[in-house]
Scaffold this motif. Structure first.
Motif, PDB file in Angstrom:
ATOM      1  N   LEU A  26       4.246  20.290  20.017  1.00 29.55           N
ATOM      2  CA  LEU A  26       4.195  20.255  21.465  1.00 29.55           C
ATOM      3  C   LEU A  26       3.630  21.536  22.061  1.00 29.55           C
ATOM      4  O   LEU A  26       3.979  21.884  23.168  1.00 29.55           O
ATOM      5  N   MET A  27       2.789  22.230  21.339  1.00 31.76           N
ATOM      6  CA  MET A  27       2.220  23.462  21.857  1.00 31.76           C
ATOM      7  C   MET A  27       1.610  23.172  23.224  1.00 31.76           C
ATOM      8  O   MET A  27       0.765  22.297  23.362  1.00 31.76           O
ATOM      9  N   ASP A  28       2.078  23.873  24.204  1.00 33.43           N
ATOM     10  CA  ASP A  28       1.634  23.699  25.589  1.00 33.43           C
ATOM     11  C   ASP A  28       1.958  22.320  26.139  1.00 33.43           C
ATOM     12  O   ASP A  28       1.347  21.869  27.099  1.00 33.43           O
ATOM     13  N   GLY A  29       2.911  21.635  25.530  1.00 36.49           N
ATOM     14  CA  GLY A  29       3.328  20.326  26.009  1.00 36.49           C
ATOM     15  C   GLY A  29       4.736  20.384  26.558  1.00 36.49           C
ATOM     16  O   GLY A  29       5.345  21.435  26.645  1.00 36.49           O
ATOM     17  N   CYS A  30       5.256  19.232  26.896  1.00 35.12           N
ATOM     18  CA  CYS A  30       6.588  19.163  27.488  1.00 35.12           C
ATOM     19  C   CYS A  30       7.314  17.937  26.960  1.00 35.12           C
ATOM     20  O   CYS A  30       6.744  16.842  26.910  1.00 35.12           O
ATOM     21  N   MET A  31       8.552  18.118  26.546  1.00 36.37           N
ATOM     22  CA  MET A  31       9.415  17.003  26.187  1.00 36.37           C
ATOM     23  C   MET A  31      10.808  17.349  26.708  1.00 36.37           C
ATOM     24  O   MET A  31      11.382  18.361  26.311  1.00 36.37           O
ATOM     25  N   PRO A  32      11.358  16.539  27.587  1.00 34.79           N
ATOM     26  CA  PRO A  32      12.697  16.804  28.110  1.00 34.79           C
ATOM     27  C   PRO A  32      13.734  16.817  26.988  1.00 34.79           C
ATOM     28  O   PRO A  32      13.582  16.145  25.964  1.00 34.79           O
ATOM     29  N   ASP A  33      14.808  17.576  27.191  1.00 32.04           N
ATOM     30  CA  ASP A  33      15.836  17.712  26.170  1.00 32.04           C
ATOM     31  C   ASP A  33      16.466  16.390  25.767  1.00 32.04           C
ATOM     32  O   ASP A  33      16.712  16.143  24.585  1.00 32.04           O
ATOM     33  N   ASP A  34      16.701  15.509  26.714  1.00 30.29           N
ATOM     34  CA  ASP A  34      17.330  14.224  26.359  1.00 30.29           C
ATOM     35  C   ASP A  34      16.382  13.339  25.547  1.00 30.29           C
ATOM     36  O   ASP A  34      16.823  12.615  24.650  1.00 30.29           O
ATOM     37  N   GLU A  35      15.083  13.415  25.801  1.00 29.81           N
ATOM     38  CA  GLU A  35      14.124  12.646  25.000  1.00 29.81           C
ATOM     39  C   GLU A  35      14.061  13.203  23.573  1.00 29.81           C
ATOM     40  O   GLU A  35      14.096  12.449  22.600  1.00 29.81           O
ATOM     41  N   PHE A  36      13.998  14.538  23.445  1.00 32.57           N
ATOM     42  CA  PHE A  36      13.990  15.154  22.121  1.00 32.57           C
ATOM     43  C   PHE A  36      15.249  14.764  21.349  1.00 32.57           C
ATOM     44  O   PHE A  36      15.182  14.380  20.183  1.00 32.57           O
ATOM     45  N   ALA A  37      16.392  14.855  22.009  1.00 37.79           N
ATOM     46  CA  ALA A  37      17.663  14.530  21.356  1.00 37.79           C
ATOM     47  C   ALA A  37      17.713  13.073  20.916  1.00 37.79           C
ATOM     48  O   ALA A  37      18.290  12.756  19.871  1.00 37.79           O
ATOM     49  N   SER A  38      17.104  12.176  21.665  1.00 32.95           N
ATOM     50  CA  SER A  38      17.131  10.758  21.285  1.00 32.95           C
ATOM     51  C   SER A  38      16.410  10.537  19.955  1.00 32.95           C
ATOM     52  O   SER A  38      16.808   9.673  19.172  1.00 32.95           O
ATOM     53  N   TYR A  39      15.382  11.316  19.676  1.00 31.89           N
ATOM     54  CA  TYR A  39      14.691  11.220  18.380  1.00 31.89           C
ATOM     55  C   TYR A  39      15.449  12.007  17.307  1.00 31.89           C
ATOM     56  O   TYR A  39      15.698  11.518  16.212  1.00 31.89           O
ATOM     57  N   PHE A  40      15.801  13.237  17.631  1.00 30.85           N
ATOM     58  CA  PHE A  40      16.396  14.152  16.659  1.00 30.85           C
ATOM     59  C   PHE A  40      17.763  13.675  16.183  1.00 30.85           C
ATOM     60  O   PHE A  40      18.088  13.777  15.006  1.00 30.85           O
ATOM     61  N   ASN A  41      18.569  13.166  17.082  1.00 36.54           N
ATOM     62  CA  ASN A  41      19.917  12.726  16.721  1.00 36.54           C
ATOM     63  C   ASN A  41      19.915  11.460  15.868  1.00 36.54           C
ATOM     64  O   ASN A  41      20.938  11.118  15.272  1.00 36.54           O
ATOM     65  N   ASP A  42      18.799  10.758  15.792  1.00 38.26           N
ATOM     66  CA  ASP A  42      18.694   9.580  14.936  1.00 38.26           C
ATOM     67  C   ASP A  42      18.449   9.935  13.464  1.00 38.26           C
ATOM     68  O   ASP A  42      18.571   9.080  12.600  1.00 38.26           O
ATOM     69  N   VAL A  43      18.109  11.187  13.177  1.00 34.66           N
ATOM     70  CA  VAL A  43      17.868  11.618  11.797  1.00 34.66           C
ATOM     71  C   VAL A  43      19.227  11.783  11.106  1.00 34.66           C
ATOM     72  O   VAL A  43      20.077  12.528  11.591  1.00 34.66           O
ATOM     73  N   PRO A  44      19.439  11.080   9.981  1.00 36.11           N
ATOM     74  CA  PRO A  44      20.738  11.180   9.297  1.00 36.11           C
ATOM     75  C   PRO A  44      20.981  12.595   8.743  1.00 36.11           C
ATOM     76  O   PRO A  44      20.050  13.252   8.267  1.00 36.11           O
ATOM     77  N   TYR A  45      22.209  13.061   8.800  1.00 35.53           N
ATOM     78  CA  TYR A  45      22.568  14.380   8.274  1.00 35.53           C
ATOM     79  C   TYR A  45      24.071  14.436   8.040  1.00 35.53           C
ATOM     80  O   TYR A  45      24.835  13.674   8.621  1.00 35.53           O
ATOM     81  N   LYS A  46      24.470  15.351   7.166  1.00 34.98           N
ATOM     82  CA  LYS A  46      25.886  15.647   6.979  1.00 34.98           C
ATOM     83  C   LYS A  46      26.243  16.876   7.814  1.00 34.98           C
ATOM     84  O   LYS A  46      27.249  16.895   8.498  1.00 34.98           O
ATOM     85  N   HIS A  47      25.412  17.906   7.724  1.00 38.93           N
ATOM     86  CA  HIS A  47      25.511  19.124   8.526  1.00 38.93           C
ATOM     87  C   HIS A  47      24.087  19.512   8.893  1.00 38.93           C
ATOM     88  O   HIS A  47      23.155  19.196   8.164  1.00 38.93           O
ATOM     89  N   ARG A  48      23.925  20.207  10.007  1.00 36.90           N
ATOM     90  CA  ARG A  48      22.574  20.633  10.374  1.00 36.90           C
ATOM     91  C   ARG A  48      22.612  21.954  11.119  1.00 36.90           C
ATOM     92  O   ARG A  48      23.598  22.291  11.774  1.00 36.90           O
ATOM     93  N   ALA A  49      21.522  22.696  10.971  1.00 38.33           N
ATOM     94  CA  ALA A  49      21.305  23.936  11.703  1.00 38.33           C
ATOM     95  C   ALA A  49      20.032  23.755  12.517  1.00 38.33           C
ATOM     96  O   ALA A  49      19.014  23.303  12.004  1.00 38.33           O
ATOM     97  N   VAL A  50      20.097  24.089  13.792  1.00 39.34           N
ATOM     98  CA  VAL A  50      18.967  23.923  14.700  1.00 39.34           C
ATOM     99  C   VAL A  50      18.596  25.300  15.254  1.00 39.34           C
ATOM    100  O   VAL A  50      19.436  25.972  15.847  1.00 39.34           O
ATOM    101  N   ASP A  51      17.356  25.730  15.035  1.00 41.99           N
ATOM    102  CA  ASP A  51      16.844  26.986  15.582  1.00 41.99           C
ATOM    103  C   ASP A  51      15.706  26.646  16.530  1.00 41.99           C
ATOM    104  O   ASP A  51      14.730  26.017  16.126  1.00 41.99           O
ATOM    105  N   MET A  52      15.834  27.063  17.776  1.00 42.37           N
ATOM    106  CA  MET A  52      14.805  26.774  18.775  1.00 42.37           C
ATOM    107  C   MET A  52      14.395  28.079  19.435  1.00 42.37           C
ATOM    108  O   MET A  52      15.244  28.828  19.903  1.00 42.37           O
ATOM    109  N   GLN A  53      13.090  28.348  19.485  1.00 39.63           N
ATOM    110  CA  GLN A  53      12.647  29.606  20.080  1.00 39.63           C
ATOM    111  C   GLN A  53      11.782  29.415  21.319  1.00 39.63           C
ATOM    112  O   GLN A  53      11.204  30.366  21.830  1.00 39.63           O
ATOM    113  N   GLN A  54      11.716  28.219  21.845  1.00 38.91           N
ATOM    114  CA  GLN A  54      10.875  27.984  23.018  1.00 38.91           C
ATOM    115  C   GLN A  54      11.610  28.332  24.316  1.00 38.91           C
ATOM    116  O   GLN A  54      12.822  28.472  24.350  1.00 38.91           O
TER     117      GLN A  54
END
Length: 76
Positions: free
Chosen positions: A1-29
């Protein structure tokens, strides 16, 4: 998304669908802290570079391992 925009709730709708037991999220934007409430739970660790209303900035150019000054990166 370089120079793009994605609202947090839209990102979460995709990201939260990825299966995981534990996760670490690092965001620098910019405004990355605004993603916390959409991603947080008891099995997630989140690190962000900025609060929900703050900008994140690119660092100065740095010398890489070959001595060439080409790399720009975010840091926090």
């Amino acid at each position: 998304l370089m120079d793009g925009c994605m609202p947090d709730d839209e990102f979460a709708s995709y990201f939260n669908d990825v299966p995981y037991k534990h996760r670490a999220v690092d965001m620098q934007q910019c405004n990355s802290g605004g993603f916390i409430d959409d991603l947080e739970n008891t099995t997630t660790v989140i690190s962000t570079a900025a609060d929900c209303g703050e900008s994140a900035y690119q660092s100065d150019e740095t010398d890489d391992c070959e001595g060439v000054t080409t790399t720009k990166y975010g840091e926090w």
